[in-house]
Design a protein around this motif. Sequence first.
Motif, mmCIF file in Angstrom:
data_model
loop_
_atom_site.group_PDB
_atom_site.id
_atom_site.type_symbol
_atom_site.label_atom_id
_atom_site.label_comp_id
_atom_site.label_asym_id
_atom_site.label_seq_id
_atom_site.Cartn_x
_atom_site.Cartn_y
_atom_site.Cartn_z
ATOM 1 N N VAL A 157 0.821 -1.209 0.000
ATOM 2 C CA VAL A 157 0.000 0.000 0.000
ATOM 3 C C VAL A 157 0.858 1.263 0.000
ATOM 4 O O VAL A 157 0.394 2.328 -0.419
ATOM 5 N N SER A 158 2.110 1.177 0.469
ATOM 6 C CA SER A 158 3.012 2.328 0.431
ATOM 7 C C SER A 158 3.671 2.419 -0.941
ATOM 8 O O SER A 158 3.960 1.397 -1.562
ATOM 9 N N ASP A 159 3.925 3.634 -1.381
ATOM 10 C CA ASP A 159 4.560 3.879 -2.676
ATOM 11 C C ASP A 159 3.945 3.013 -3.769
ATOM 12 O O ASP A 159 4.642 2.386 -4.553
ATOM 13 N N ASN A 160 2.624 2.995 -3.792
ATOM 14 C CA ASN A 160 1.884 2.269 -4.829
ATOM 15 C C ASN A 160 1.134 3.314 -5.660
ATOM 16 O O ASN A 160 0.058 3.771 -5.276
ATOM 17 N N PRO A 161 1.706 3.725 -6.789
ATOM 18 C CA PRO A 161 1.119 4.840 -7.545
ATOM 19 C C PRO A 161 -0.321 4.600 -7.994
ATOM 20 O O PRO A 161 -1.122 5.537 -8.004
ATOM 21 N N ALA A 162 -0.666 3.376 -8.371
ATOM 22 C CA ALA A 162 -2.034 3.106 -8.805
ATOM 23 C C ALA A 162 -3.011 3.283 -7.649
ATOM 24 O O ALA A 162 -4.087 3.888 -7.808
ATOM 25 N N LEU A 163 -2.654 2.763 -6.495
ATOM 26 C CA LEU A 163 -3.521 2.909 -5.326
ATOM 27 C C LEU A 163 -3.579 4.363 -4.878
ATOM 28 O O LEU A 163 -4.648 4.871 -4.490
ATOM 29 N N HIS A 164 -2.447 5.053 -4.949
ATOM 30 C CA HIS A 164 -2.404 6.470 -4.573
ATOM 31 C C HIS A 164 -3.320 7.303 -5.483
ATOM 32 O O HIS A 164 -4.071 8.164 -5.018
ATOM 33 N N ALA A 165 -3.277 7.013 -6.784
ATOM 34 C CA ALA A 165 -4.139 7.739 -7.720
ATOM 35 C C ALA A 165 -5.607 7.452 -7.457
ATOM 36 O O ALA A 165 -6.464 8.345 -7.569
ATOM 37 N N ALA A 166 -5.920 6.207 -7.094
ATOM 38 C CA ALA A 166 -7.306 5.853 -6.788
ATOM 39 C C ALA A 166 -7.793 6.599 -5.550
ATOM 40 O O ALA A 166 -8.936 7.083 -5.508
ATOM 41 N N ALA A 167 -6.931 6.705 -4.537
ATOM 42 C CA ALA A 167 -7.308 7.432 -3.327
ATOM 43 C C ALA A 167 -7.542 8.905 -3.638
ATOM 44 O O ALA A 167 -8.487 9.526 -3.134
ATOM 45 N N GLU A 168 -6.690 9.477 -4.482
ATOM 46 C CA GLU A 168 -6.842 10.892 -4.831
ATOM 47 C C GLU A 168 -8.104 11.150 -5.662
ATOM 48 O O GLU A 168 -8.678 12.228 -5.600
ATOM 49 N N ARG A 169 -8.519 10.152 -6.423
ATOM 50 C CA ARG A 169 -9.726 10.323 -7.257
ATOM 51 C C ARG A 169 -10.962 10.501 -6.383
ATOM 52 O O ARG A 169 -11.945 11.133 -6.798
ATOM 53 N N GLY A 170 -10.934 9.919 -5.196
ATOM 54 C CA GLY A 170 -11.995 10.181 -4.229
ATOM 55 C C GLY A 170 -13.237 9.327 -4.355
ATOM 56 O O GLY A 170 -14.173 9.481 -3.578
ATOM 57 N N ALA A 171 -13.268 8.412 -5.302
ATOM 58 C CA ALA A 171 -14.442 7.552 -5.488
ATOM 59 C C ALA A 171 -14.244 6.247 -4.723
ATOM 60 O O ALA A 171 -13.136 5.917 -4.300
ATOM 61 N N PRO A 201 9.438 8.151 -2.828
ATOM 62 C CA PRO A 201 8.299 7.253 -2.639
ATOM 63 C C PRO A 201 7.135 7.969 -1.968
ATOM 64 O O PRO A 201 7.329 8.892 -1.167
ATOM 65 N N SER A 202 5.931 7.542 -2.293
ATOM 66 C CA SER A 202 4.731 8.162 -1.723
ATOM 67 C C SER A 202 4.242 7.357 -0.533
ATOM 68 O O SER A 202 4.401 6.136 -0.493
ATOM 69 N N PRO A 203 3.638 8.010 0.445
ATOM 70 C CA PRO A 203 3.130 7.273 1.618
ATOM 71 C C PRO A 203 1.871 6.484 1.272
ATOM 72 O O PRO A 203 1.241 6.704 0.239
ATOM 73 N N ALA A 204 1.536 5.568 2.150
ATOM 74 C CA ALA A 204 0.300 4.801 1.974
ATOM 75 C C ALA A 204 -0.901 5.701 2.223
ATOM 76 O O ALA A 204 -0.852 6.582 3.092
ATOM 77 N N PRO A 205 -1.984 5.520 1.466
ATOM 78 C CA PRO A 205 -3.205 6.271 1.773
ATOM 79 C C PRO A 205 -3.672 5.950 3.187
ATOM 80 O O PRO A 205 -3.628 4.790 3.626
ATOM 81 N N SER A 206 -4.097 6.965 3.913
ATOM 82 C CA SER A 206 -4.518 6.738 5.301
ATOM 83 C C SER A 206 -5.877 6.064 5.386
ATOM 84 O O SER A 206 -6.117 5.210 6.230
ATOM 85 N N ALA A 207 -6.776 6.454 4.515
ATOM 86 C CA ALA A 207 -8.122 5.858 4.528
ATOM 87 C C ALA A 207 -8.753 6.041 3.161
ATOM 88 O O ALA A 207 -8.489 7.015 2.457
ATOM 89 N N MET A 208 -9.567 5.080 2.767
ATOM 90 C CA MET A 208 -10.289 5.149 1.505
ATOM 91 C C MET A 208 -11.692 4.612 1.727
ATOM 92 O O MET A 208 -11.997 4.030 2.768
ATOM 93 N N THR A 209 -12.528 4.810 0.758
ATOM 94 C CA THR A 209 -13.877 4.246 0.800
ATOM 95 C C THR A 209 -13.916 3.042 -0.117
ATOM 96 O O THR A 209 -13.638 3.149 -1.311
ATOM 97 N N GLY A 210 -14.225 1.900 0.440
ATOM 98 C CA GLY A 210 -14.312 0.693 -0.360
ATOM 99 C C GLY A 210 -15.727 0.469 -0.855
ATOM 100 O O GLY A 210 -16.692 0.949 -0.261
ATOM 101 N N LEU A 211 -15.847 -0.247 -1.951
ATOM 102 C CA LEU A 211 -17.158 -0.629 -2.478
ATOM 103 C C LEU A 211 -17.485 -2.020 -1.954
ATOM 104 O O LEU A 211 -16.756 -2.983 -2.243
ATOM 105 N N ARG A 212 -18.532 -2.146 -1.198
ATOM 106 C CA ARG A 212 -18.868 -3.413 -0.551
ATOM 107 C C ARG A 212 -19.700 -4.295 -1.482
ATOM 108 O O ARG A 212 -20.303 -3.827 -2.438
ATOM 109 N N GLY A 213 -19.694 -5.593 -1.142
ATOM 110 C CA GLY A 213 -20.587 -6.517 -1.826
ATOM 111 C C GLY A 213 -20.071 -7.064 -3.141
ATOM 112 O O GLY A 213 -20.823 -7.716 -3.872
ATOM 113 N N VAL A 214 -18.813 -6.825 -3.474
ATOM 114 C CA VAL A 214 -18.259 -7.365 -4.721
ATOM 115 C C VAL A 214 -17.817 -8.812 -4.461
ATOM 116 O O VAL A 214 -17.059 -9.084 -3.529
#
Length: 486
Positions: A16-30, A165-178
């Motif tokens: 989760v740390s220095d993971n650019p794809a995950l970092h971009a997803a967190a920044e997208r806010g969805a 390197p970028s830090p790990a996102p502190s918190a995100m919103t997950g989509l449940r039920g997948v």
Amino acid sequence: MTASPTLVWFRLDLRVSDNPALHAAAERGAPVVALFLLDDAEAGAWGFGGAQRWWLHGSLASLAGSLGERGVELVLRRGRAAEILPALAGEIGAGAVYWNRCYEPWRIARDRRLKQALAETGVEVESFNAALLHEPWAVQTLQGGSYGVFTPFWRALQQRAVAAPSPAPSAMTGLRGVESEVLADWGLLPAKPDWAGGLRRTWTPGEKAAEGRLGAFLQQAVEGYAEERDRPGLDSTSRLSPHLHFGEIGPRQVWAATRRFLERQGSAPGKAGKSAWKFLAELAWREFSYHLLFHHPALPEQPWRPQFAAFPWSDDEAAFAAWCHGRTGYPVVDAGMRQLWATGWLHNRVRMIVASFLVKDLLIPWQRGEAWFWDTLVDADLASNAASWQWVSGCGADAAPYFRIFNPVLQGEKFDPGGDYVRRWLPELAALPDSHLHRPWEAPAELLRRSGIVLGRDYPLPLVDHRRARERALAAFEEIRKEAAT
């Protein structure tokens, strides 16, 4: 209005740390859906080997925990990415699909097709670099070409700034039920016989273990690294290779932590600083291997130097089996192969020794050794494995000349002078004194008797005479050299 979900496709970036794809997803806010796809068929002969599958199980369990702490579930699916990824994107109504790039030839081709197919449905698609300090196409010669020699590549690499390197996102919103498959149902762990006991005792997969290993190395072992890294009986290397392969830690993180260590050394770094730079050079060899694979995608199967395609290899199955199972009669070779089987890992100096013995003493094709390593190494990495086997074999880029043939006795005596390594992995020889430990067939009969050793029963006699094997290898090399010259 909530933005449409972001699908993050995890591959060899299980952190989760220095993971650019995950970092971009967190920044997208969805809402985020994190996916790992097990595609056994896509890679053909280069799908996960047995030791890698064991590691993958632990790594995925670790990743699921780290994502869960941030509010995101890890979704597991098995099958072809070309089918599952677009289907899941449609299922969740994804507005964006992000992943970090891989560099194996089939993955590059597949990812290009996937990008196009997803983009045609109106989904935002973006890939990122999480696996390398720089993209393989970014480091170029002055003429704009690729490198074939490591030293100028390393000089060029040092001239380029490495992104922080970028830090790990502190918190995100997950989509449940997948819907997700169950990790235990994938059968990644061995059943019966359970051959993974040594792996469990040796390794802890996962991001936290990787960070801990790097920190311990920089605190405790790096100072002696340059002088002691070739001594397999000492715990003087980082053992980060499997963590790097699975992306539980990224090279930018390793580079940044090591550079911070160097800064603390001040203007006169001395022994510790020189060792730290040597460690970074080894990280650069990994980078060089990916550079070679990207520009020469046939590297895992075909010799980089085409004249070696005509090399007169042997098909001695009994000799190959003896090598695989540590029964060659050369103690440092056998100790290495038994360490590999027991722990899924092999000290780098010993990797070179056992590889040279297979290719040059036994004249068995390097591709067979490469395939054995692929199945037994927890750090089996296509780029590093192929480049290093070709290097030892004399047919690769920047290769050791074919006529440089390691003498397994002298290598053992030089790099395991006290015999700690051989005695650990060959306890049947433990009672021999250092003077005969690496050449037991020369021990006087009375010494063997007192040591409780009967050669040929307790430990094999040498599979080949190294001097004669060396002469045979040189003659074979001379044969292809003459053919290439005509």
